[in-house]
Design a protein around this motif. Structure first.
Motif, mmCIF file in Angstrom:
data_model
loop_
_atom_site.group_PDB
_atom_site.id
_atom_site.type_symbol
_atom_site.label_atom_id
_atom_site.label_comp_id
_atom_site.label_asym_id
_atom_site.label_seq_id
_atom_site.Cartn_x
_atom_site.Cartn_y
_atom_site.Cartn_z
ATOM 1 N N LEU A 1 15.445 20.555 16.090
ATOM 2 C CA LEU A 1 15.711 22.319 16.094
ATOM 3 C C LEU A 1 16.044 22.934 17.129
ATOM 4 C CD1 LEU A 1 11.589 22.242 15.239
ATOM 5 C CD2 LEU A 1 13.404 21.953 13.847
ATOM 6 N N LEU B 1 19.704 24.373 15.699
ATOM 7 C CA LEU B 1 19.554 25.111 14.901
ATOM 8 C C LEU B 1 19.494 26.988 14.837
ATOM 9 C CD1 LEU B 1 15.936 24.441 12.917
ATOM 10 C CD2 LEU B 1 18.392 23.896 12.184
ATOM 11 N N ASP B 2 21.021 26.731 14.283
ATOM 12 C CA ASP B 2 21.477 28.560 14.381
ATOM 13 C C ASP B 2 20.231 29.343 13.311
ATOM 14 O OD1 ASP B 2 21.986 31.158 14.819
ATOM 15 O OD2 ASP B 2 24.884 30.541 13.628
ATOM 16 N N TYR B 3 19.550 30.196 14.258
ATOM 17 C CA TYR B 3 18.273 30.507 13.842
ATOM 18 C C TYR B 3 18.610 31.837 12.543
ATOM 19 C CZ TYR B 3 15.463 27.544 15.787
ATOM 20 O OH TYR B 3 14.540 26.210 16.191
ATOM 21 N N LEU C 1 19.186 30.478 9.565
ATOM 22 C CA LEU C 1 17.968 31.608 8.437
ATOM 23 C C LEU C 1 17.400 32.259 8.235
ATOM 24 C CD1 LEU C 1 16.290 28.353 10.312
ATOM 25 C CD2 LEU C 1 16.917 27.747 8.393
ATOM 26 N N ALA C 2 17.623 32.786 9.188
ATOM 27 C CA ALA C 2 17.165 34.874 9.209
ATOM 28 C C ALA C 2 18.197 35.432 8.011
ATOM 29 C CB ALA C 2 17.481 35.255 10.239
ATOM 30 N N TYR D 1 18.630 22.647 7.428
ATOM 31 C CA TYR D 1 18.126 24.070 7.533
ATOM 32 C C TYR D 1 17.720 24.146 6.159
ATOM 33 C CZ TYR D 1 21.552 25.577 11.158
ATOM 34 O OH TYR D 1 22.041 25.701 12.173
ATOM 35 N N GLY E 1 13.837 23.965 6.710
ATOM 36 C CA GLY E 1 13.413 25.655 7.812
ATOM 37 C C GLY E 1 13.786 26.631 6.568
#
Length: 151
Positions: free
Chosen positions: A52, A55-57, A60-61, A129, A132
């Motif tokens: 985790l 991850l490139d948040y 996800l956003a 991803y 997520g």
């Protein structure tokens, strides 16, 4: 991806040739295995082995912001344009059902074969991803739509 398409084709041929009759309950065991054992294990393995920290948040956003915008536009358009003479409760229910269709993507069943075909062993973190997005969908979007179903 070829294996997925071949599996679907084999299933179609088996049902079309009357070798398997779903209405007679021929697929109950397969449904139990996939829904109760295979998918939960696949999701658990994905989450348990995920890095985790990598991850490139923002990704996800971005994915979930796009889902939110499309779902909201679908809800508003359906509420105001689809049979506007009905009662308010019926319009809210119909708009909620239509917007739920935009949120309820089958991330794991469709996403795993596609990501495996596109990335394979090149980038094994891409599967995280999916997890997520599915988690945010279950935590953010589905509860709101379920509340709107009850209005």
């Amino acid at each position: 991806l070829t294996a997925t398409c071949a599996s679907i084709a084999c299933g179609f041929v088996a049902v079309a040739g009357k070798h398997i009759v779903p209405m007679d309950g021929d697929l109950k065991g397969l449904g139990f295995f996939v829904g109760t054992i295979a998918f939960p294990l696949l999701i658990f393995r994905t989450i348990a082995t995920a890095d985790l920290g990598g991850l490139d948040y923002g990704v996800l956003a971005a994915c979930n912001l796009a889902k939110f915008v499309v779902g909201t536009l679908t809800w508003v358009a359906t509420y105001f344009a689809y049979q506007p003479r009905r009662s308010t409760g019926q319009r809210i229910l119909t708009a909620s059902v239509f917007s739920f269709f935009t949120f309820a993507s089958n991330d794991f069943a469709i996403g795993f074969p596609v990501i495996d075909a596109l990335y394979g062993e090149l980038d094994p973190t891409m599967v995280v991803y999916l997890a997520g997005n599915a988690l945010l969908n279950a935590v953010l979007f589905q509860p709101v739509v379920m509340v709107l179903f009850e209005v």
